[in-house]
Scaffold this motif. Structure first.
Motif, mmCIF file in Angstrom:
data_model
loop_
_atom_site.group_PDB
_atom_site.id
_atom_site.type_symbol
_atom_site.label_atom_id
_atom_site.label_comp_id
_atom_site.label_asym_id
_atom_site.label_seq_id
_atom_site.Cartn_x
_atom_site.Cartn_y
_atom_site.Cartn_z
ATOM 1 N N TRP A 151 0.830 -1.207 0.000
ATOM 2 C CA TRP A 151 0.000 0.000 0.000
ATOM 3 C C TRP A 151 0.868 1.263 0.000
ATOM 4 O O TRP A 151 0.639 2.181 -0.787
ATOM 5 N N LEU A 152 1.861 1.300 0.884
ATOM 6 C CA LEU A 152 2.719 2.484 0.964
ATOM 7 C C LEU A 152 3.550 2.650 -0.299
ATOM 8 O O LEU A 152 3.721 3.776 -0.800
ATOM 9 N N ALA A 153 4.084 1.545 -0.821
ATOM 10 C CA ALA A 153 4.911 1.624 -2.026
ATOM 11 C C ALA A 153 4.117 2.201 -3.190
ATOM 12 O O ALA A 153 4.607 3.060 -3.938
ATOM 13 N N ARG A 154 2.885 1.741 -3.355
ATOM 14 C CA ARG A 154 2.057 2.259 -4.443
ATOM 15 C C ARG A 154 1.621 3.690 -4.188
ATOM 16 O O ARG A 154 1.491 4.484 -5.118
ATOM 17 N N ARG A 155 1.417 4.034 -2.930
ATOM 18 C CA ARG A 155 0.963 5.376 -2.606
ATOM 19 C C ARG A 155 2.048 6.424 -2.852
ATOM 20 O O ARG A 155 1.743 7.547 -3.275
ATOM 21 N N VAL A 156 3.304 6.070 -2.598
ATOM 22 C CA VAL A 156 4.387 7.044 -2.752
ATOM 23 C C VAL A 156 5.197 6.804 -4.023
ATOM 24 O O VAL A 156 6.171 7.516 -4.273
ATOM 25 N N GLY A 157 4.821 5.806 -4.832
ATOM 26 C CA GLY A 157 5.484 5.564 -6.107
ATOM 27 C C GLY A 157 6.891 5.016 -5.988
ATOM 28 O O GLY A 157 7.801 5.476 -6.687
ATOM 29 N N MET A 158 7.077 4.015 -5.115
ATOM 30 C CA MET A 158 8.404 3.432 -4.909
ATOM 31 C C MET A 158 8.331 1.914 -5.052
ATOM 32 O O MET A 158 7.266 1.309 -4.942
ATOM 33 N N ASP A 159 9.488 1.320 -5.296
ATOM 34 C CA ASP A 159 9.610 -0.130 -5.295
ATOM 35 C C ASP A 159 9.759 -0.589 -3.850
ATOM 36 O O ASP A 159 10.069 0.215 -2.955
ATOM 37 N N ALA A 160 9.568 -1.870 -3.596
ATOM 38 C CA ALA A 160 9.593 -2.344 -2.217
ATOM 39 C C ALA A 160 10.121 -3.763 -2.146
ATOM 40 O O ALA A 160 9.966 -4.560 -3.073
ATOM 41 N N ARG A 161 10.738 -4.061 -1.002
ATOM 42 C CA ARG A 161 11.134 -5.422 -0.653
ATOM 43 C C ARG A 161 10.765 -5.659 0.801
ATOM 44 O O ARG A 161 10.931 -4.784 1.639
ATOM 45 N N PHE A 162 10.290 -6.867 1.068
ATOM 46 C CA PHE A 162 9.825 -7.217 2.413
ATOM 47 C C PHE A 162 10.559 -8.455 2.892
ATOM 48 O O PHE A 162 10.762 -9.408 2.135
ATOM 49 N N PHE A 163 10.950 -8.440 4.158
ATOM 50 C CA PHE A 163 11.549 -9.629 4.766
ATOM 51 C C PHE A 163 10.729 -9.999 5.990
ATOM 52 O O PHE A 163 10.663 -9.244 6.967
ATOM 53 N N ALA A 164 10.092 -11.143 5.932
ATOM 54 C CA ALA A 164 9.209 -11.585 7.019
ATOM 55 C C ALA A 164 10.033 -12.169 8.153
ATOM 56 O O ALA A 164 10.912 -13.008 7.934
ATOM 57 N N THR A 165 9.737 -11.729 9.355
ATOM 58 C CA THR A 165 10.403 -12.273 10.535
ATOM 59 C C THR A 165 9.450 -13.100 11.393
ATOM 60 O O THR A 165 9.889 -13.874 12.233
ATOM 61 N N ASN A 166 8.145 -12.919 11.207
ATOM 62 C CA ASN A 166 7.184 -13.594 12.073
ATOM 63 C C ASN A 166 5.967 -14.020 11.269
ATOM 64 O O ASN A 166 5.204 -13.182 10.783
#
Length: 697
Positions: free
Chosen positions: A508-523
């Motif tokens: 949601w934030l990446a699309r809202r601010v026009g940026m690419d994103a990477r996520f690393f799940a810890t839990n």
């Protein structure tokens, strides 16, 4: 509009039943999802209230509620959830269908708090209670509509969330006019169908309607399990992607429309007939267990193997689960006593228990002992709740077990039956249209990359909540835009938890601010660390760190602002929780030190040149103050702190009423000289964003 409504009312009665049930089912699902998140937030806010000094509270900071307010809302919810019990006494009165529709549809409009003047929590409670009341009446008088109600409702919910980039836009006040129209249509339709059903039945032979159903205790338990499975995982494409272990969100635009189509697929009679032929191969004593093992295996594959196979397994599991809705209700005998209303209440109790289990698979580390007045519970309840660590998959499998119980118990009939060709063609067209609409809504936006400068920030977004647990992702997005960052490290982010409204906050934030994103799940695949960037990301991975408290980790992302890459490490160390035992504090500090040692070992193993020669940034929430032994170790390692020497009163990153501290840091190697540092003044989270400008050769 009058002409269209007239055309609608001329349809077959069974079709009108489905449309009415789908509308109320959609209201029910939307309200139930909202209610879980808002109750979690308001309970969290009320728990802070007794310890706050009223004179220090910022009047501009929204979200704070008193314990009495929350207690009243919960009591009201309990009263509304008891509405289905009315049907055990006077459920034969068909006009209660109309009354329940008014309550559910009216409550859905009242969820528009600023428009209606009523708390959205109260509106959601009315909708959920009215929806439960309606389900009880639907089972008694229009049983065959129940599967259609939930399947269409969860499909519509997916479409709405696709248009909102996983956050349901129908909760916003901009949707109030559309909701008012839908509420009006639903009430008119419910009034008309009750009259028309009564007229048609009175003109028939007078025998009991074959569409009168009965929800058994096993059906109610299965209903609770199905609601949990759908809301927490199988109808939430971003939760599927998170559980499958994806760091990027490339599958989202493709998975979302496929999931909608698969959810709707059992509405085609030929598909149900094929499923019936398949399950009919097995002995009637084992067919339910076969289905149980099939769904459980698919979910295990979905959370364990990763990649496309995991996504395919989850999609197949959703198809299998979507078929179970036909097994919840059985035909009612002429002289049978109908306790459906009671079992609907039991179904919601089962759902609540599963939701609580799910919450503590994430919140286990924050369970504290009870007050001395109830000290006798401390050897039992707190250890039990802390024991949910790592049991996310176990909770899902347990919900599968109880969701399939109706199939296990029903042995004399297979409710999947073929239908007319015209019905099959209609639903086939509808699911294709739904898939196309969802695909359009879920399509990815264009990312505008920048290489003009390099501004790096770190921001703990507190799962989208501010200090008083007011959920406002738009405020967080505005903070990011105002900072002008090119690369942003995020901590405490969630990608599909029930308590954060099933929103994928990174997407949601990446699309809202026009940026690419990477996520690393810890839990549990849905909580962890993320990096947003409008500079090309060329690589990312991560490793879990040993954690006494909440499981955390170290995320690595490499960006290329020029001809060479910059390696960025993002982390969130264990929290130092307030406790009366000095032993516990020492254990938490030791946990932080061990995690930092792991971080140094990982970076050394990954970076053969050493920190002194590499272009490396290490940032995140270190949960300790600048003069602590932990931060001294980072400083002594040769890393540069651009905020060193600046007054903490002005550059604090942790802001709570009566508390200011610097807990968030950006550490640079000498190869990356800083040209400025600032903290963004925003109360969207209980942390402030720290930003550093970096000079590139």
């Amino acid at each position: 509009m009058r002409r269209r409504l007239g055309t609608l009312l001329q349809l077959k009665l069974s079709t009108l039943f489905v449309i009415e049930a789908a509308l109320i089912g959609t209201f029910f699902v939307q309200a139930l999802r909202f209610l879980i998140g808002t109750l979690y937030a308001r309970i969290g806010s009320a728990s802070l209230y007794p310890a706050l000094d009223p004179s220090l509270i910022d009047p501009n900071l929204v979200g704070l509620v008193t314990p009495g307010t929350v207690s009243g809302e919960i009591s009201f919810l309990v009263y509304m959830a008891a509405l289905p019990l009315i049907t055990a006494l006077i459920g034969r009165v068909r006009w209660l269908v109309f009354l329940s529709a008014i309550i559910a549809a009216g409550g859905r409009y009242l969820m528009m708090g600023e428009i209606s003047g009523i708390s959205p929590t109260i509106g959601a409670a009315i909708t959920v209670g009215g929806g439960m009341f309606y389900i009880a009446m639907l089972v008694r008088h229009r049983a065959q509509s129940l599967p259609y109600m939930f399947i269409i409702a969860f499909s519509v919910d997916q479409i709405f969330r696709a248009f909102g980039n996983t956050l349901d836009p129908s909760w916003s006040n901009e949707y109030a006019s559309a909701q008012l129209i839908l509420t009006f249509i639903t009430i008119i339709l419910a009034f008309y169908t009750v009259i028309r059903q009564q007229v048609e039945e009175s003109s028939s032979s007078g025998s009991i309607s074959p569409d009168r159903g009965l929800l058994t205790i096993w059906g109610s338990i299965g209903l609770g399990g199905l609601l949990f499975l759908e809301l927490s995982l199988l109808s939430v494409s971003n939760a599927i992607i998170g559980r499958a272990g994806y760091s990027a969100f490339t599958p989202y635009p493709y998975l979302t429309p496929i999931l909608v189509v698969v959810t709707l697929l059992p509405l085609i009679p030929a598909i149900r007939a094929l499923a019936g032929q398949f399950i009919g191969i097995f002995d009637n004593n084992v067919r339910g267990w076969v289905w149980l093992l099939l769904v459980a295996l698919l979910i295990v594959l979905g959370v364990r193997v990763g990649g496309v196979l995991a996504l395919a397994s989850m999609v197949m599991a959703q198809f299998c689960v979507s078929l179970i809705w036909w097994w919840l209700v059985r035909p009612m005998g002429e002289k049978e006593r109908n306790l459906t209303g009671l079992w609907i209440v039991l179904a919601m109790l089962v759902f609540v228990i599963l939701a609580v289990f799910d919450i503590f698979t994430f919140e286990y580390a924050f369970v504290r002992d009870f007050a001395p007045e109830v000290d006798f519970l401390n050897p039992i309840i707190p250890p039990l709740l802390r024991g949910f660590r790592g049991l996310g998959v176990a909770v899902l499998l347990f919900s599968v077990l109880i969701a399939v119980l109706p199939m296990v118990q029903v042995r004399k009939r297979i409710p999947w039956r073929a239908g007319s060709t015209s019905e099959g063609i209609f639903w086939f067209v509808m699911l294709i249209v739904a898939g196309i609409i969802t695909g359009i809504a879920a399509r990815p936006p264009q990312i505008v990359q920048s290489r003009e400068e390099l501004r790096v920030g770190t921001y703990n977004i507190h799962a989208g909540f501010n200090e008083f647990y007011h959920y406002d992702l738009e405020a967080i997005a505005q903070t990011i835009r105002s900072s002008g960052v090119n690369v942003l490290l995020l901590q405490e982010v969630e990608t599909g938890r029930l308590t954060s409204f099933s929103t994928d906050q990174v997407l949601w934030l990446a699309r809202r601010v026009g940026m690419d994103a990477r996520f690393f799940a810890t839990n549990e695949g849905l909580q962890g660390l993320a990096v947003l960037s409008n500079i090309e990301i060329v690589f990312d991975d991560g490793e879990l760190l040993d954690s006494v408290g909440t499981q955390t980790g170290l995320q690595r992302v490499q960006v290329r602002p020029d001809q060479n890459v910059i390696t960025i490490y993002n982390t969130w160390l264990g929290v130092l929780l307030e406790t009366d035992a000095e032993r516990d504090v020492l254990e938490q500090e030791t946990d932080q030190q061990n995690q930092l040692s792991e971080i140094f070992s990982i970076i050394t193993a990954q970076n053969g040149e050493g920190l002194g020669r590499s272009r490396t940034i290490i940032g995140g929430t270190f949960n300790n103050v600048p003069d602590s032994d932990l931060i001294s170790r980072l400083r002594d390692s040769g890393l540069i702190d651009p905020f060193a020497g600046l007054p903490v009163t002005e550059y604090a990153t942790y802001w709570r009423t009566g508390q200011r501290a610097r807990l968030d840091y950006l550490w640079l190697t000498p190869q990356l000289p800083a040209v400025g540092a600032l903290v963004i003044n925003s109360n969207a989270s209980d942390h402030r964003m720290a930003v550093v400008g970096i000079e590139l050769p």
